[in-house]
Design a protein around this motif. Sequence first.
Motif, PDB file in Angstrom:
ATOM      1  N   GLU A 111      76.258  98.468-113.551  1.00  0.00           N
ATOM      2  CA  GLU A 111      75.306  98.602-112.453  1.00  0.00           C
ATOM      3  C   GLU A 111      75.812  99.574-111.396  1.00  0.00           C
ATOM      4  O   GLU A 111      75.029 100.366-110.847  1.00  0.00           O
ATOM      5  CB  GLU A 111      75.050  97.227-111.819  1.00  0.00           C
ATOM      6  N   ASN A 166      77.570  95.151-119.681  1.00  0.00           N
ATOM      7  CA  ASN A 166      77.625  95.023-118.227  1.00  0.00           C
ATOM      8  C   ASN A 166      78.938  95.560-117.660  1.00  0.00           C
ATOM      9  O   ASN A 166      78.970  96.043-116.519  1.00  0.00           O
ATOM     10  CB  ASN A 166      77.458  93.552-117.815  1.00  0.00           C
ATOM     11  N   ASN A 175      69.647  95.781-115.786  1.00  0.00           N
ATOM     12  CA  ASN A 175      70.193  96.190-114.497  1.00  0.00           C
ATOM     13  C   ASN A 175      69.352  95.543-113.399  1.00  0.00           C
ATOM     14  O   ASN A 175      68.261  95.999-113.095  1.00  0.00           O
ATOM     15  CB  ASN A 175      70.165  97.718-114.373  1.00  0.00           C
ATOM     16  N   ASN A 185      80.058  94.064-113.038  1.00  0.00           N
ATOM     17  CA  ASN A 185      78.972  94.876-112.509  1.00  0.00           C
ATOM     18  C   ASN A 185      79.289  96.373-112.573  1.00  0.00           C
ATOM     19  O   ASN A 185      78.687  97.156-111.843  1.00  0.00           O
ATOM     20  CB  ASN A 185      78.669  94.474-111.064  1.00  0.00           C
TER      21      ASN A 185
END
Length: 309
Positions: free
Chosen positions: A132, A72, A199, A129
Amino acid sequence: MNLVVTILYSLAVLSFLFSIYFFLGYRSQKKEWNQTVKKIFPEEERKSIISRWGERFDERESSQALKNKLHNANLKLLPSEYLGILIVGYMALFVLMFSIFSMPIMVSVLLPLVLITLVNYLLFYFRKNSYEHRFNDQLSEVCRILGNAARSGLTINQGIDLVAREVSAPAGEEFKRISNELKMGVTLENALRTVQKRNKSRDFNLFIATLLIQKKTGGNLALTLETMANTFEDRKVLNQIIKTMTSEQKYISLIVPILPILLLLVMNNVIDGFIDPLWSGFGLVILVLFLAAIVLSFILIRKITDIKV
């Protein structure tokens, strides 16, 4: 009677030969299948003893949580490699504190441990994040390629295969997995849902919903993907503008806590016993207030500059 025995014996021999033939065919197919799987999902070879220890650590269930955090955070490190970096960092800080800045032995042991723990927490906090974000930045390019593929008469599966070849990581690697799963007979929805588990961003959920709805109901997929690409690009530009405008404040949030600590260590190296009063009763109160003020200033500056679109 002899004729019956002969016929049964012949059938037994024939059955044995057929079983050997089918067994050899099964082994050949299994070998080809294993080679195909290794080409699709290659494994890194490790040779040294330390690497084998690291591989055993990576395969443990307890290291899966760290593996997910690294994924991540978009850090291309194995859990064993990351743990090794932390250990080396702790040793380097210990030598720096004890030998260069002349800190007491207990402080040289405990302070690097606190710093490493803090760095580990902040790293995953601010990069939780990151994967992402980088993936979402490439969604506009993915939509463009899929839209052009739809205009050219290609299917969604063929468009995904094209994205896997043209787009760089991390989106390229994810779509390469999707393409491989589609080739192995997995449905498009299941392949996309698998990536969605890694995701869960709003943009990617919108992208998946658009593809699945368009596949079921039909419509102008190329026009829809072009509209999505324009939306993603506008949002990307806006995020970049905000990032540029707040970059100075973010660097200040790092300089504010580091500079006084560095000055304190330098002064202790120049003047013997400079920080000794900090270990007294009143000095500990001042030290706690000092560290609390540094942490609070860091959090406040980060919160102010954290603008979500």
